[in-house]
Design a protein around this motif. Structure first.
Motif, PDB file in Angstrom:
ATOM      1  N   GLU A  84       0.849  -1.187   0.000  1.00  0.00           N
ATOM      2  CA  GLU A  84       0.000   0.000   0.000  1.00  0.00           C
ATOM      3  C   GLU A  84       0.885   1.237   0.000  1.00  0.00           C
ATOM      4  OE1 GLU A  84      -2.846   0.067   3.136  1.00  0.00           O
ATOM      5  OE2 GLU A  84      -3.827  -1.803   2.527  1.00  0.00           O
ATOM      6  N   ASN A  85       0.696   2.081  -0.996  1.00  0.00           N
ATOM      7  CA  ASN A  85       1.540   3.259  -1.156  1.00  0.00           C
ATOM      8  C   ASN A  85       0.727   4.528  -0.932  1.00  0.00           C
ATOM      9  OD1 ASN A  85       3.492   5.111  -1.765  1.00  0.00           O
ATOM     10  ND2 ASN A  85       3.871   4.389  -3.853  1.00  0.00           N
ATOM     11  N   ASN A  86       0.984   5.215   0.184  1.00  0.00           N
ATOM     12  CA  ASN A  86       0.378   6.510   0.445  1.00  0.00           C
ATOM     13  C   ASN A  86       1.384   7.601   0.081  1.00  0.00           C
ATOM     14  OD1 ASN A  86      -2.024   5.334   1.504  1.00  0.00           O
ATOM     15  ND2 ASN A  86      -0.907   4.912   3.414  1.00  0.00           N
ATOM     16  N   LYS A  87       1.049   8.819   0.346  1.00  0.00           N
ATOM     17  CA  LYS A  87       1.910   9.915  -0.067  1.00  0.00           C
ATOM     18  C   LYS A  87       3.271   9.875   0.611  1.00  0.00           C
ATOM     19  CE  LYS A  87       2.217  14.952  -0.251  1.00  0.00           C
ATOM     20  NZ  LYS A  87       1.594  16.252   0.118  1.00  0.00           N
ATOM     21  N   ASP A  88       3.284   9.753   1.930  1.00  0.00           N
ATOM     22  CA  ASP A  88       4.539   9.822   2.683  1.00  0.00           C
ATOM     23  C   ASP A  88       4.910   8.511   3.367  1.00  0.00           C
ATOM     24  OD1 ASP A  88       4.982  12.551   2.089  1.00  0.00           O
ATOM     25  OD2 ASP A  88       3.551  13.131   3.650  1.00  0.00           O
ATOM     26  N   GLN A  89       4.170   7.465   3.090  1.00  0.00           N
ATOM     27  CA  GLN A  89       4.467   6.166   3.710  1.00  0.00           C
ATOM     28  C   GLN A  89       4.062   5.032   2.776  1.00  0.00           C
ATOM     29  OE1 GLN A  89       2.101   4.144   7.022  1.00  0.00           O
ATOM     30  NE2 GLN A  89       3.870   4.892   8.203  1.00  0.00           N
ATOM     31  N   ILE A  90       4.874   4.007   2.759  1.00  0.00           N
ATOM     32  CA  ILE A  90       4.545   2.795   2.030  1.00  0.00           C
ATOM     33  C   ILE A  90       4.577   1.629   3.003  1.00  0.00           C
ATOM     34  CG2 ILE A  90       6.947   2.286   1.321  1.00  0.00           C
ATOM     35  CD1 ILE A  90       5.690   1.385  -1.392  1.00  0.00           C
ATOM     36  N   SER A  91       3.665   0.697   2.840  1.00  0.00           N
ATOM     37  CA  SER A  91       3.594  -0.443   3.757  1.00  0.00           C
ATOM     38  C   SER A  91       3.553  -1.744   2.967  1.00  0.00           C
ATOM     39  CB  SER A  91       2.364  -0.338   4.668  1.00  0.00           C
ATOM     40  OG  SER A  91       1.175  -0.291   3.905  1.00  0.00           O
ATOM     41  N   TYR A  92       4.161  -2.769   3.561  1.00  0.00           N
ATOM     42  CA  TYR A  92       4.179  -4.124   3.014  1.00  0.00           C
ATOM     43  C   TYR A  92       3.737  -5.067   4.118  1.00  0.00           C
ATOM     44  CZ  TYR A  92       7.162  -2.013  -0.568  1.00  0.00           C
ATOM     45  OH  TYR A  92       7.654  -1.218  -1.564  1.00  0.00           O
ATOM     46  N   TYR A  93       2.951  -6.058   3.770  1.00  0.00           N
ATOM     47  CA  TYR A  93       2.465  -6.931   4.839  1.00  0.00           C
ATOM     48  C   TYR A  93       1.929  -8.247   4.294  1.00  0.00           C
ATOM     49  CZ  TYR A  93      -2.057  -5.082   3.286  1.00  0.00           C
ATOM     50  OH  TYR A  93      -3.130  -4.723   2.518  1.00  0.00           O
ATOM     51  N   LYS A  95       0.604 -12.293   6.502  1.00  0.00           N
ATOM     52  CA  LYS A  95       0.256 -12.842   7.813  1.00  0.00           C
ATOM     53  C   LYS A  95       1.454 -12.977   8.748  1.00  0.00           C
ATOM     54  CE  LYS A  95       0.632 -17.704   6.418  1.00  0.00           C
ATOM     55  NZ  LYS A  95      -0.094 -18.995   6.323  1.00  0.00           N
ATOM     56  N   ASN A  96       2.670 -12.884   8.203  1.00  0.00           N
ATOM     57  CA  ASN A  96       3.883 -13.073   9.017  1.00  0.00           C
ATOM     58  C   ASN A  96       4.538 -11.768   9.465  1.00  0.00           C
ATOM     59  OD1 ASN A  96       4.126 -16.042   8.934  1.00  0.00           O
ATOM     60  ND2 ASN A  96       4.389 -15.723   6.735  1.00  0.00           N
ATOM     61  N   PHE A  97       4.420 -10.711   8.680  1.00  0.00           N
ATOM     62  CA  PHE A  97       5.141  -9.475   9.014  1.00  0.00           C
ATOM     63  C   PHE A  97       4.427  -8.255   8.459  1.00  0.00           C
ATOM     64  CE2 PHE A  97       6.634 -10.294   4.754  1.00  0.00           C
ATOM     65  CZ  PHE A  97       6.742  -9.019   4.201  1.00  0.00           C
ATOM     66  N   LYS A  98       4.867  -7.087   8.949  1.00  0.00           N
ATOM     67  CA  LYS A  98       4.436  -5.785   8.434  1.00  0.00           C
ATOM     68  C   LYS A  98       5.649  -4.862   8.399  1.00  0.00           C
ATOM     69  CE  LYS A  98      -0.196  -6.149  10.488  1.00  0.00           C
ATOM     70  NZ  LYS A  98      -1.127  -5.573  11.501  1.00  0.00           N
ATOM     71  N   VAL A  99       5.764  -4.098   7.332  1.00  0.00           N
ATOM     72  CA  VAL A  99       6.861  -3.131   7.201  1.00  0.00           C
ATOM     73  C   VAL A  99       6.260  -1.785   6.799  1.00  0.00           C
ATOM     74  CG1 VAL A  99       8.920  -2.462   5.892  1.00  0.00           C
ATOM     75  CG2 VAL A  99       8.595  -4.848   6.571  1.00  0.00           C
ATOM     76  N   PHE A 100       6.652  -0.726   7.526  1.00  0.00           N
ATOM     77  CA  PHE A 100       6.197   0.629   7.224  1.00  0.00           C
ATOM     78  C   PHE A 100       7.426   1.520   7.012  1.00  0.00           C
ATOM     79  CE2 PHE A 100       3.179  -1.394  10.077  1.00  0.00           C
ATOM     80  CZ  PHE A 100       1.969  -1.239   9.409  1.00  0.00           C
ATOM     81  N   GLU A 153      16.241  10.979  -1.006  1.00  0.00           N
ATOM     82  CA  GLU A 153      15.463  10.840  -2.230  1.00  0.00           C
ATOM     83  C   GLU A 153      14.835   9.447  -2.385  1.00  0.00           C
ATOM     84  OE1 GLU A 153      15.080  13.602  -3.027  1.00  0.00           O
ATOM     85  OE2 GLU A 153      16.913  14.722  -2.738  1.00  0.00           O
ATOM     86  N   PRO A 154      14.086   8.989  -1.377  1.00  0.00           N
ATOM     87  CA  PRO A 154      13.440   7.672  -1.488  1.00  0.00           C
ATOM     88  C   PRO A 154      12.402   7.653  -2.606  1.00  0.00           C
ATOM     89  CG  PRO A 154      12.597   8.875   0.413  1.00  0.00           C
ATOM     90  CD  PRO A 154      13.749   9.669  -0.113  1.00  0.00           C
ATOM     91  N   ASP A 155      12.377   6.566  -3.354  1.00  0.00           N
ATOM     92  CA  ASP A 155      11.425   6.385  -4.449  1.00  0.00           C
ATOM     93  C   ASP A 155      10.573   5.158  -4.137  1.00  0.00           C
ATOM     94  OD1 ASP A 155      10.007   6.042  -6.760  1.00  0.00           O
ATOM     95  OD2 ASP A 155      11.735   6.177  -8.102  1.00  0.00           O
ATOM     96  N   PHE A 156       9.384   5.382  -3.586  1.00  0.00           N
ATOM     97  CA  PHE A 156       8.537   4.268  -3.159  1.00  0.00           C
ATOM     98  C   PHE A 156       8.033   3.427  -4.328  1.00  0.00           C
ATOM     99  CE2 PHE A 156       7.162   6.450   1.070  1.00  0.00           C
ATOM    100  CZ  PHE A 156       8.407   6.144   1.607  1.00  0.00           C
ATOM    101  N   THR A 157       8.045   3.992  -5.535  1.00  0.00           N
ATOM    102  CA  THR A 157       7.590   3.204  -6.688  1.00  0.00           C
ATOM    103  C   THR A 157       8.599   2.130  -7.073  1.00  0.00           C
ATOM    104  OG1 THR A 157       8.581   4.703  -8.332  1.00  0.00           O
ATOM    105  CG2 THR A 157       6.345   5.211  -7.560  1.00  0.00           C
ATOM    106  N   ARG A 158       9.818   2.243  -6.547  1.00  0.00           N
ATOM    107  CA  ARG A 158      10.859   1.256  -6.883  1.00  0.00           C
ATOM    108  C   ARG A 158      11.391   0.530  -5.644  1.00  0.00           C
ATOM    109  NH1 ARG A 158      15.588   3.369  -9.685  1.00  0.00           N
ATOM    110  NH2 ARG A 158      15.356   5.296  -8.500  1.00  0.00           N
ATOM    111  N   SER A 159      10.566   0.443  -4.626  1.00  0.00           N
ATOM    112  CA  SER A 159      10.946  -0.300  -3.424  1.00  0.00           C
ATOM    113  C   SER A 159      10.170  -1.608  -3.381  1.00  0.00           C
ATOM    114  CB  SER A 159      10.683   0.523  -2.156  1.00  0.00           C
ATOM    115  OG  SER A 159       9.292   0.727  -1.992  1.00  0.00           O
ATOM    116  N   ASN A 160      10.630  -2.527  -2.545  1.00  0.00           N
ATOM    117  CA  ASN A 160       9.961  -3.819  -2.430  1.00  0.00           C
ATOM    118  C   ASN A 160      10.383  -4.510  -1.143  1.00  0.00           C
ATOM    119  OD1 ASN A 160       8.238  -5.888  -3.298  1.00  0.00           O
ATOM    120  ND2 ASN A 160       8.999  -5.715  -5.401  1.00  0.00           N
ATOM    121  N   ILE A 171      14.348  -5.949   2.646  1.00  0.00           N
ATOM    122  CA  ILE A 171      13.786  -4.677   2.199  1.00  0.00           C
ATOM    123  C   ILE A 171      14.693  -4.133   1.108  1.00  0.00           C
ATOM    124  CG2 ILE A 171      13.185  -2.316   2.820  1.00  0.00           C
ATOM    125  CD1 ILE A 171      12.668  -3.253   5.662  1.00  0.00           C
ATOM    126  N   GLU A 172      14.089  -3.815  -0.034  1.00  0.00           N
ATOM    127  CA  GLU A 172      14.850  -3.281  -1.172  1.00  0.00           C
ATOM    128  C   GLU A 172      14.362  -1.872  -1.479  1.00  0.00           C
ATOM    129  OE1 GLU A 172      15.776  -4.553  -5.794  1.00  0.00           O
ATOM    130  OE2 GLU A 172      13.865  -5.107  -4.907  1.00  0.00           O
TER     131      GLU A 172
END
Length: 201
Positions: A84-93, A95-100, A153-160, A171-172
Motif C-alpha cells: 500500500e503506497n500513500n503519499k509519505d508512507q509505504i507499507s508491506y504486509y 500474515k507473518n510481518f508488516k513493514v512501514f 530521495e526515497p522512491d517508493f515506486t521502486r521499493s519492495n 527490504i529493497e
C-alpha cells in the motif's frame, strides 16, 4: 625435611601450571562463546534472478557477494506480500510481518556536509527516509536510526519487500536517479538482527 620442602615446591608449581591452563581454557571458551553469541543468524545464501544479456539465470549466491551483481531481482515468490503506497508512507504486509517505511521533506535550514546522505551530489536532499518500522507476528522489531538516517530521495515506486522464510525478510529500496542513484538492501530477521548493503549502479 629437605624432601618434604622440595615436594611442597613441586606441588605449588604444578598447581600454578594447572591454574594457568584452566584460565587459558576459560578465556578461549569465553571468546568462542562471544563469537557464537554475536554472530548474526541471517541467511548466508540468497536466491536471485540474474539478467545476463537476453537471458535470466536463477542462481544462489553468498549474501556478501551481492554488490557484484548489478542487474538482478530477488527470487522469492513463495510468500505473497501486499503493498500500500500513500503519499509519505509505504507499507508491506502479509500474515507473518508488516513493514512501514516513511519519508519527510528535508529541513533546508540544516547544513549538509558531503557524504551525509546517499542520493545527492553536493546538494541538500529534497526528501529523506524518516522511519522504518517492522513487526514480525505483531512483535515490534526496533530498527536503529543509523540504518536509514543517511538515505535521501526515497522512491517508493521502486521499493519492495521479500519474505525469505518465516524468520527473514529483505527490504529493497532503489532511490534517487541519475548520478545519485543507489540501492539499499536490508536483511532483517525476527530477532531484530540487521545487515545493510548500499549498491551503486
Amino acid at each position: 625435611m629437605k624432601y618434604f620442602f622440595l615436594s611442597f615446591i613441586l606441588s605449588l608449581l604444578l598447581f600454578s601450571c594447572e591454574s594457568k591452563k584452566k584460565d587459558t581454557k576459560r578465556e578461549i571458551r569465553e571468546v568462542i562463546d562471544k563469537d557464537v553469541i554475536t554472530e548474526k543468524q541471517l541467511p548466508k545464501k540468497i536466491n536471485i534472478k540474474y539478467f545476463e544479456e537476453e537471458s535470466a539465470i536463477d542462481i544462489l549466491i553468498d549474501r556478501e557477494e551481492l554488490k557484484t551483481y548489478l542487474d538482478f531481482e530477488f527470487n522469492y515468490d513463495k510468500f505473497e506480500v501486499r503493498k500500500e503506497n500513500n503519499k509519505d508512507q509505504i507499507s508491506y504486509y502479509n500474515k507473518n510481518f508488516k513493514v512501514f517505511i516513511s519519508k519527510k521533506i528535508y529541513d533546508k535550514s540544516q547544513k549538509v556536509n558531503d557524504g551525509d546522505y546517499y542520493g545527492v551530489n553536493y546538494d541538500t536532499p529534497n526528501e529523506v527516509v524518516s522511519s522504518v518500522e517492522i513487526l514480525f507476528k505483531d512483535q515490534k522489531i526496533g530498527l536503529d536510526k543509523v540504518y536509514f538516517k543517511d538515505l535521501a530521495e526515497p522512491d517508493f515506486t521502486r521499493s519492495n519487500v521479500y519474505q525469505i522464510d518465516d524468520k527473514n525478510i529483505i527490504i529493497e529500496m532503489n532511490n534517487s536517479d541519475g548520478a545519485g542513484g543507489y540501492a539499499a538492501y536490508f536483511f532483517i530477521n525476527n530477532k531484530g538482527e540487521v545487515e545493510r548493503y548500499i549498491v551503486f549502479p
